[in-house]
Design an enzyme around this catalytic site. Structure first.
Site, PDB file in Angstrom:
ATOM      1  CG  HIS A   6       5.292   1.607  -1.254  1.00  0.00           C
ATOM      2  ND1 HIS A   6       5.312   1.492   0.147  1.00  0.00           N
ATOM      3  CD2 HIS A   6       5.139   3.047  -1.409  1.00  0.00           C
ATOM      4  CE1 HIS A   6       5.409   2.824   0.754  1.00  0.00           C
ATOM      5  NE2 HIS A   6       5.217   3.493   0.051  1.00  0.00           N
ATOM      6  CG  HIS A  51       0.580   5.391  -0.188  1.00  0.00           C
ATOM      7  ND1 HIS A  51       0.712   6.958  -0.462  1.00  0.00           N
ATOM      8  CD2 HIS A  51       1.957   5.067   0.038  1.00  0.00           C
ATOM      9  CE1 HIS A  51       1.841   7.290  -0.234  1.00  0.00           C
ATOM     10  NE2 HIS A  51       2.591   6.364  -0.194  1.00  0.00           N
ATOM     11  CD  GLU A  57       2.593   6.053   3.301  1.00  0.00           C
ATOM     12  OE1 GLU A  57       3.158   4.755   3.180  1.00  0.00           O
ATOM     13  OE2 GLU A  57       2.849   7.207   3.285  1.00  0.00           O
TER      14      GLU A  57
END
Length: 395
Positions: A140, A215, A353
């Site tokens: 991420h 998210h 996601e």
């Protein structure tokens, strides 16, 4: 599959027609937007909260810190409103607990969402290194991804149909090891049809890679209500990308048929959540990337449909992205509590996601996430909320 999703929408459309018939005598009031301070980061940067609301009881709260969706309030079949995403009641939860726990509650994730193997990739003949944050994997966006920065408020908008806020972030060349100065805009918009859209746009001054997602962890029974195992999930996906024990793609695409990853027909999440398939053991539940059918259309296509039989709430996810990572909060261990005061444990939320595939820079056969000067990264995801009557409660 698309036709199946359309048939599943009949109850939602009927409910919308009933709603419309009750308001024919007068126009639906326009959405509203409120703006307020939401504290300051540990280094003193002020943060704002934006509340988008419509006349049907929906409210969406967005923070300028991390591009975070801190709350989505939606009515159930009786009209009772609950917050249906996991989060924190104060900014400190996001700047400290969210970051420390690697939770990413509600965050806009970038520059590259999901995993990059060994934190390294080659672009234009040059190798780049991203700080590892999950063992030897960069997850991420590195140590200080987009979720840990204060975004600039570029503007707000109000029309008869929509309330919106647009956030901007400039990520300089070399930040977290990524090449090129990347300028990103995300517009969060709530309309009178209970649709929350996220429109991502980005440009660069040097060849780079970019993969953005949100998210949020959803629990349609309400934040703090416990497990989502009784939610019913359907995915518009015939295939997925298998991974190794470190959740890194093998580079192949496999069919979901005859596996616990087959959600082409709606299934209760808990039915196969504890299956002993190797992929499930690796992830301690669901944490895989599904390949969306008919992805990368010019307009968003159906990706997922989530339903809570108890409350009647339904969430449909449509997107222009080619994949959706479904994550059942497998790392939640009761160490953090939300606005309800209740702690979050494994399975208390599900993230949907929408994004490109994990580790795309290292797999030439995957859809590319390269962005070059003169190109525009342009992706949209729509979260459409509705309700179903009691008669539609069976999977």
């Amino acid at each position: 599959m698309q036709a199946l999703f359309l048939r599943m929408n009949v109850a939602l459309c009927a409910a919308a027609m009933v709603m419309a018939s009750t308001t024919m005598a007068q126009p639906v009031p326009a959405p509203t937007l409120a703006r307020a301070p939401f504290g300051a980061t540990p280094d003193g940067q002020p943060v704002e909260q934006f509340t988008l609301a419509n006349a049907h009881g929906m409210r969406v709260r967005v923070l300028s810190y991390g591009g975070i969706i801190s709350a989505i309030e939606a009515p159930d079949r009786t009209g009772h409103v609950d917050d249906v995403v996991l989060g924190f009641p104060t900014l400190a939860g996001y700047t400290v607990d969210n970051a420390k726990g690697g939770l990413f509650f509600g965050a806009t994730v970038g520059r590259v969402a999901n995993r990059i193997a060994h934190g390294t990739f080659v672009l234009g003949g040059q190798r780049y290194h991203i700080p590892p944050t999950e063992g030897t994997t960069a997850l991420h966006g590195g140590r200080r991804g987009f979720d840990k920065q204060v975004w600039t408020v570029e503007g707000t908008g109000l029309t008869a149909d929509t309330a919106s806020v647009t956030l901007k972030l400039v990520s300089p060349d070399g930040q977290e090891g990524f090449p090129g100065t990347l300028t990103t805009h995300v517009t969060f918009a709530l309309n009178t049809r209970n649709e929350l859209s996220l429109h991502y746009r980005a440009t660069t001054d040097r060849p780079t890679v970019v993969n953005l997602t949100n998210h949020s962890y959803f629990n349609l029974s309400g934040e703090g209500s416990g497990t989502v195992e009784n939610h019913v999930l359907q995915l518009n996906a015939d295939a997925y990308t298998p991974t190794d024990a470190n959740s890194l793609p093998l580079g192949t695409i496999a069919p979901v048929a005859d596996t616990p990853l087959d959600f082409r027909m709606p299934h209760r999440i808990g039915t196969r959540l504890h299956n002993s398939m190797t992929q499930m053991l690796y992830a301690h539940g669901y944490d895989q990337n599904w390949v969306i059918n008919h992805a990368h259309a010019t307009a968003p296509v159906p990706a997922a449909r989530l339903r809570d039989p108890a409350s009647g709430r339904v969430l449909e996810v449509l997107t222009t992205q080619p994949g959706v990572q479904v994550y059942t909060g497998n790392s939640l261990d009761g160490a953090y509590a939300g606005p309800s005061g209740r702690t979050y444990r494994q399975g208390d939320g599900i993230a949907l996601e929408t994004q490109h595939y994990p580790d795309s820079p290292n797999h030439p056969d995957f859809p590319s996430i390269e962005l070059r000067p003169g190109q525009i990264y342009d992706e949209t995801t729509i979260y459409r909320f509705g309700v179903e009557p009691v008669s539609a409660s069976a999977p």
